[in-house]
Design a protein around this motif. Structure first.
Motif, short mmCIF file in Angstrom:
data_model
loop_
_atom_site.label_atom_id
_atom_site.label_comp_id
_atom_site.label_asym_id
_atom_site.label_seq_id
_atom_site.Cartn_x
_atom_site.Cartn_y
_atom_site.Cartn_z
N ILE A 1 -110.66 -22.99 -42.64
CA ILE A 1 -111.38 -23.68 -43.70
C ILE A 1 -110.61 -24.93 -44.11
CG2 ILE A 1 -112.41 -21.54 -44.60
CD1 ILE A 1 -110.34 -21.72 -46.92
N VAL A 2 -111.32 -25.84 -44.75
CA VAL A 2 -110.70 -27.04 -45.30
C VAL A 2 -110.64 -26.90 -46.81
CG1 VAL A 2 -110.89 -29.53 -45.63
CG2 VAL A 2 -111.48 -28.52 -43.42
N VAL A 3 -109.46 -27.05 -47.37
CA VAL A 3 -109.27 -27.03 -48.82
C VAL A 3 -108.85 -28.42 -49.27
CG1 VAL A 3 -107.91 -26.11 -50.72
CG2 VAL A 3 -108.65 -24.59 -48.88
N VAL A 4 -109.63 -29.03 -50.12
CA VAL A 4 -109.29 -30.34 -50.69
C VAL A 4 -108.87 -30.12 -52.13
CG1 VAL A 4 -110.09 -32.65 -51.25
CG2 VAL A 4 -110.94 -31.50 -49.18
N GLN A 5 -107.61 -30.42 -52.41
CA GLN A 5 -107.05 -30.08 -53.72
C GLN A 5 -105.80 -30.91 -53.98
OE1 GLN A 5 -104.66 -26.49 -53.90
NE2 GLN A 5 -105.77 -25.80 -55.73
N LYS A 6 -105.83 -31.69 -55.04
CA LYS A 6 -104.64 -32.44 -55.41
C LYS A 6 -103.68 -31.55 -56.19
CE LYS A 6 -106.62 -37.09 -55.55
NZ LYS A 6 -106.82 -38.30 -56.37
N LEU A 7 -102.41 -31.91 -56.11
CA LEU A 7 -101.39 -31.15 -56.84
C LEU A 7 -101.63 -31.24 -58.34
CD1 LEU A 7 -98.71 -29.56 -56.33
CD2 LEU A 7 -97.53 -31.71 -56.83
N LEU A 8 -102.03 -32.42 -58.82
CA LEU A 8 -102.34 -32.65 -60.23
C LEU A 8 -103.72 -33.30 -60.33
CD1 LEU A 8 -98.98 -34.25 -61.47
CD2 LEU A 8 -99.66 -31.84 -61.58
N ASP A 9 -104.51 -32.90 -61.32
CA ASP A 9 -105.81 -33.53 -61.51
C ASP A 9 -105.65 -34.78 -62.38
OD1 ASP A 9 -105.61 -32.73 -64.17
OD2 ASP A 9 -107.07 -31.10 -63.98
N ARG A 10 -106.77 -35.38 -62.77
CA ARG A 10 -106.73 -36.64 -63.53
C ARG A 10 -106.01 -36.50 -64.87
NH1 ARG A 10 -110.25 -40.59 -61.61
NH2 ARG A 10 -111.68 -39.89 -59.96
N GLU A 11 -106.04 -35.30 -65.42
CA GLU A 11 -105.36 -35.05 -66.71
C GLU A 11 -103.96 -34.47 -66.51
OE1 GLU A 11 -108.72 -34.03 -66.24
OE2 GLU A 11 -109.20 -35.97 -67.15
N ASN A 12 -103.49 -34.51 -65.26
CA ASN A 12 -102.17 -34.01 -64.91
C ASN A 12 -102.03 -32.50 -65.06
OD1 ASN A 12 -101.10 -36.52 -64.13
ND2 ASN A 12 -100.66 -37.03 -66.28
#
Length: 257
Positions: free
Chosen positions: A89-100
């Motif tokens: 599977i592909v997981v798209v996920q940043k370590l921090l979101d826009r609100e950190n």
């Protein structure tokens, strides 16, 4: 190793890269057990391909379900000569979101569990099945089995948001040589393919503009890869006994930035 009259487990074989592999192996006279969560697509493909193919609904992270698929191969085809693991599977996920705020740990773990742990799970059970069956492991230069895993160029060129995906695929790359060295005493080879941007159902969800940008970023040929090209490399790896313990990029020379 010849493909004709030999049997292979193909995980994720109901669609995309896995489906192309199933068709290629059967086209060369081999047998396939498709292991996939998509029962409707898997059963339809098995019916289309005929007596050389069986389908088993399978979660690659479950030891019992993978073993059940291997049991079908042993019962129907007399055992396995190898596996091609295309499930992932592909997981798209940043370590921090826009609100950190920090990333969700369960989401990260799910990607690693399916892509990396699942690959290891399939490899360990397929290797055990082959090793227990063969009687000529002490002979030199006998090609008894092949395990082919699927990584990704994200293992080397991971982009922002690919922490889970890139690290899980890097883990698959890291499995290759240790497993190849360990299984050499059984005459079982281990290889990994790291595909680039391929025209699979997963890519169908990407907007047309984004697809065009991806195609334009491939130096040559300037297009997405065809799953048949992936399958062609798989069949070559099976046939070429001197390919072992290596990762092959199949990407048209693309380097993601």
């Amino acid at each position: 190793m010849q493909i004709e009259r030999h049997s292979f487990l193909v995980t994720g074989g109901a669609s995309g890269l896995g489906e192309a592999v199933v068709r290629a192996i059967v086209g060369q006279g081999g047998n396939v057990v498709i292991a996939d969560l998509n029962a409707a697509a898997g059963e339809a493909l098995a019916k289309e391909m005929g007596d050389n193919v069986r389908f088993v609904r399978c979660d690659v992270t479950s030891g019992d379900e993978v073993q059940a698929a291997i049991d079908v191969a042993e019962k129907e085809f007399g055992g396995l000569q190898g596996s091609i693991n295309c499930a992932g599977i592909v997981v798209v996920q940043k370590l921090l979101d826009r609100e950190n705020n920090p990333a969700d740990l369960d989401t990260f773990s799910r990607g690693v569990n399916i892509n990396l742990v699942g690959s290891f799970n399939v490899a360990r059970l397929v290797a055990a099945s082959i090793a227990k069956r063969i009687t000529n492991a002490s002979q030199k230069n006998v090609d008894n089995g092949i395990i082919i895993n699927t990584a990704s160029i994200a293992a080397f060129d991971g982009q922002v948001g690919q922490g889970s995906y890139g690290s899980s695929k890097a883990g698959v790359v890291g499995l290759t040589l240790p497993l190849a060295r360990e299984l050499s005493r059984h005459g079982i080879r281990v290889m990994t393919i790291a595909p680039g941007v391929f025209a699979t159902p997963m890519m169908d969800s990407i907007p047309e503009e984004a697809r065009g940008q991806l195609e334009a970023s491939v130096p040559y040929p300037k297009r997405m890869g065809d799953p048949k090209e992936f399958a062609k490399l798989v069949t070559h790896i099976i046939d070429n006994a001197y390919l072992n313990g290596e990762v092959i990029r199949l990407d048209g020379a693309i380097r993601m930035v």
